[in-house]
Design a protein around this motif. Sequence first.
Motif, PDB file in Angstrom:
ATOM      1  N   LEU A  55       0.823  -1.207   0.000  1.00  0.00           N
ATOM      2  CA  LEU A  55       0.000   0.000   0.000  1.00  0.00           C
ATOM      3  C   LEU A  55       0.859   1.260   0.000  1.00  0.00           C
ATOM      4  N   LEU A  56       1.915   1.247   0.832  1.00  0.00           N
ATOM      5  CA  LEU A  56       2.789   2.409   0.872  1.00  0.00           C
ATOM      6  C   LEU A  56       3.560   2.571  -0.439  1.00  0.00           C
ATOM      7  N   ARG A  57       3.975   1.462  -1.027  1.00  0.00           N
ATOM      8  CA  ARG A  57       4.686   1.522  -2.306  1.00  0.00           C
ATOM      9  C   ARG A  57       3.769   2.069  -3.398  1.00  0.00           C
ATOM     10  N   ASN A  58       2.519   1.637  -3.353  1.00  0.00           N
ATOM     11  CA  ASN A  58       1.560   2.125  -4.352  1.00  0.00           C
ATOM     12  C   ASN A  58       1.346   3.624  -4.220  1.00  0.00           C
ATOM     13  N   SER A  59       1.331   4.117  -2.976  1.00  0.00           N
ATOM     14  CA  SER A  59       1.158   5.552  -2.753  1.00  0.00           C
ATOM     15  C   SER A  59       2.320   6.349  -3.321  1.00  0.00           C
ATOM     16  N   LEU A  60       3.514   5.776  -3.227  1.00  0.00           N
ATOM     17  CA  LEU A  60       4.707   6.479  -3.684  1.00  0.00           C
ATOM     18  C   LEU A  60       4.907   6.402  -5.190  1.00  0.00           C
ATOM     19  N   ASN A 101      -9.247  -4.566 -12.818  1.00  0.00           N
ATOM     20  CA  ASN A 101      -8.617  -5.682 -12.123  1.00  0.00           C
ATOM     21  C   ASN A 101      -7.532  -5.192 -11.167  1.00  0.00           C
ATOM     22  N   ASP A 102      -6.687  -4.260 -11.633  1.00  0.00           N
ATOM     23  CA  ASP A 102      -5.626  -3.719 -10.774  1.00  0.00           C
ATOM     24  C   ASP A 102      -6.211  -2.927  -9.610  1.00  0.00           C
ATOM     25  N   GLU A 103      -7.245  -2.154  -9.893  1.00  0.00           N
ATOM     26  CA  GLU A 103      -7.868  -1.353  -8.839  1.00  0.00           C
ATOM     27  C   GLU A 103      -8.517  -2.248  -7.786  1.00  0.00           C
ATOM     28  N   ILE A 104      -9.175  -3.308  -8.235  1.00  0.00           N
ATOM     29  CA  ILE A 104      -9.828  -4.223  -7.301  1.00  0.00           C
ATOM     30  C   ILE A 104      -8.784  -4.962  -6.453  1.00  0.00           C
ATOM     31  N   ASN A 105      -7.670  -5.346  -7.050  1.00  0.00           N
ATOM     32  CA  ASN A 105      -6.607  -6.012  -6.288  1.00  0.00           C
ATOM     33  C   ASN A 105      -6.065  -5.104  -5.190  1.00  0.00           C
ATOM     34  N   LEU A 106      -5.933  -3.812  -5.497  1.00  0.00           N
ATOM     35  CA  LEU A 106      -5.486  -2.855  -4.489  1.00  0.00           C
ATOM     36  C   LEU A 106      -6.502  -2.747  -3.358  1.00  0.00           C
ATOM     37  N   VAL A 107      -7.778  -2.726  -3.721  1.00  0.00           N
ATOM     38  CA  VAL A 107      -8.845  -2.650  -2.722  1.00  0.00           C
ATOM     39  C   VAL A 107      -8.848  -3.912  -1.850  1.00  0.00           C
ATOM     40  N   ARG A 108      -8.639  -5.055  -2.470  1.00  0.00           N
ATOM     41  CA  ARG A 108      -8.585  -6.315  -1.700  1.00  0.00           C
ATOM     42  C   ARG A 108      -7.461  -6.268  -0.657  1.00  0.00           C
ATOM     43  N   ASP A 109      -6.282  -5.777  -1.077  1.00  0.00           N
ATOM     44  CA  ASP A 109      -5.151  -5.697  -0.142  1.00  0.00           C
ATOM     45  C   ASP A 109      -5.463  -4.761   1.012  1.00  0.00           C
ATOM     46  N   TYR A 110      -6.062  -3.623   0.684  1.00  0.00           N
ATOM     47  CA  TYR A 110      -6.390  -2.650   1.719  1.00  0.00           C
ATOM     48  C   TYR A 110      -7.401  -3.231   2.714  1.00  0.00           C
ATOM     49  N   LEU A 111      -8.450  -3.863   2.200  1.00  0.00           N
ATOM     50  CA  LEU A 111      -9.478  -4.425   3.075  1.00  0.00           C
ATOM     51  C   LEU A 111      -8.942  -5.620   3.871  1.00  0.00           C
ATOM     52  N   GLU A 112      -8.032  -6.370   3.288  1.00  0.00           N
ATOM     53  CA  GLU A 112      -7.435  -7.497   4.035  1.00  0.00           C
ATOM     54  C   GLU A 112      -6.632  -6.981   5.217  1.00  0.00           C
ATOM     55  N   LEU A 113      -5.912  -5.890   5.017  1.00  0.00           N
ATOM     56  CA  LEU A 113      -5.149  -5.298   6.115  1.00  0.00           C
ATOM     57  C   LEU A 113      -6.086  -4.737   7.186  1.00  0.00           C
ATOM     58  N   GLU A 114      -7.165  -4.084   6.767  1.00  0.00           N
ATOM     59  CA  GLU A 114      -8.127  -3.563   7.741  1.00  0.00           C
ATOM     60  C   GLU A 114      -8.872  -4.695   8.440  1.00  0.00           C
ATOM     61  N   LYS A 115      -9.058  -5.803   7.765  1.00  0.00           N
ATOM     62  CA  LYS A 115      -9.702  -6.969   8.367  1.00  0.00           C
ATOM     63  C   LYS A 115      -8.862  -7.512   9.519  1.00  0.00           C
ATOM     64  N   ILE A 116      -7.544  -7.440   9.355  1.00  0.00           N
ATOM     65  CA  ILE A 116      -6.650  -7.876  10.441  1.00  0.00           C
ATOM     66  C   ILE A 116      -6.846  -6.987  11.652  1.00  0.00           C
ATOM     67  N   ARG A 117      -7.047  -5.694  11.438  1.00  0.00           N
ATOM     68  CA  ARG A 117      -7.220  -4.765  12.548  1.00  0.00           C
ATOM     69  C   ARG A 117      -8.585  -4.895  13.197  1.00  0.00           C
ATOM     70  N   PHE A 118      -9.651  -4.965  12.383  1.00  0.00           N
ATOM     71  CA  PHE A 118     -11.011  -4.982  12.935  1.00  0.00           C
ATOM     72  C   PHE A 118     -11.491  -6.393  13.285  1.00  0.00           C
ATOM     73  N   GLU A 119     -10.843  -7.397  12.735  1.00  0.00           N
ATOM     74  CA  GLU A 119     -11.210  -8.804  12.962  1.00  0.00           C
ATOM     75  C   GLU A 119     -12.684  -9.027  12.634  1.00  0.00           C
ATOM     76  N   LEU A 174     -10.195   5.429 -13.276  1.00  0.00           N
ATOM     77  CA  LEU A 174      -9.256   6.314 -12.590  1.00  0.00           C
ATOM     78  C   LEU A 174      -8.565   5.563 -11.460  1.00  0.00           C
ATOM     79  N   PRO A 175      -7.254   5.658 -11.332  1.00  0.00           N
ATOM     80  CA  PRO A 175      -6.556   4.984 -10.237  1.00  0.00           C
ATOM     81  C   PRO A 175      -7.009   5.517  -8.884  1.00  0.00           C
ATOM     82  N   LEU A 176      -7.131   4.613  -7.924  1.00  0.00           N
ATOM     83  CA  LEU A 176      -7.520   4.926  -6.546  1.00  0.00           C
ATOM     84  C   LEU A 176      -8.934   5.491  -6.433  1.00  0.00           C
ATOM     85  N   SER A 177      -9.752   5.278  -7.459  1.00  0.00           N
ATOM     86  CA  SER A 177     -11.132   5.766  -7.390  1.00  0.00           C
ATOM     87  C   SER A 177     -11.966   4.908  -6.435  1.00  0.00           C
TER      88      SER A 177
END
Length: 351
Positions: free
Chosen positions: A204-209, A220-238, A257-260
Amino acid sequence: MTKLPTYWKIQLTGWMATSLYWGVSAYFGSTFMWTIGIADFVLDVCIGILLTHLYRNFALKKGWNKLSLKQLIPKMVLSVLVLSLLYMFLIVGKLYLVRLFVLKGTSISFMAFLKSTQLQVFITGTRLMSIWVLAYHLYHYSRLEIETVKENARLSVIVKEAQLNNLSAQLNPHFFFNSLNSIKFLVLENPHSARRAIDLLSDLLRNSLSNNMGQLVTLNDEINLVRDYLELEKIRFEERLQVKIEADTALSEHLVLPLSIQTLVENAIKHGIEKRKKGGFVTVRIEQVSNFIKINVQNSGTLSKEIKEFSGIGLSNLRERLLLQYKGKASFEIREMQDETVLTTILLPSG
């Protein structure tokens, strides 16, 4: 007093100058009668303005000012021919009638007069109408180019702002420390999940940079990014966070649009899930509806004043980017549902 529009100033100045030139030429060239000269001057101006103004209204109604040069040229050629023929008949008729009334009769019939003058008047009309039509469309074409340059410059600035805002959001201490705290507890309890969380955070940080927001990306690329983000938040919120992503595979290569979608999901977590003790759900659904790609992000929560007014940086930038990228053909809506959920919808043209 109402100021005369530039269009009418140009019309009057141009046709008056043209008619005056003909009048001066007639004055020094042959027998000149002031009555005929004044009548010719006034009627020439009226005929020129009438024909060109009618053409302008017709071209605007048909949307010719938005056509490409390749599409416009054949229409311009045909229009010049039609305008030249109309100009020929009106001018010849004007010449005949003025001389008929002023000279109180004529020995030549109208058809004979038409045959003797039609070629010269037609050539003159073709020259005048060609100049006018070409100048008119060149003016609009130059304005369109200027507006395009302005919009591209504006989009470039907004893209850079969005990229910086996205980087700021990803490096937000609240998000960053929450993720690190989650990883810290996982190191002892579940090392495998901890490694996975570190990988996700790193991506996520690499993508931001490195993400180039000036270019479109595949769904497909946008959805993969969303999956990674939600997987990380899933670890936090359980168990406080339930996630569901439904995307039509046939749309995987469609450009967006990227990051839409990412912006919408981050908004759902920040303003929805985080503010609820019991947590909630985030559902992402992407499908084809008629001639549009429909992107829905639904989450548990209620609408805050900031979200309703699009005053947040992320959402306001996204709305502006959609407006500029799709020239107003895309729509963006956020509304609160009756079951304490918020539904965000983006409609993108599929063509």
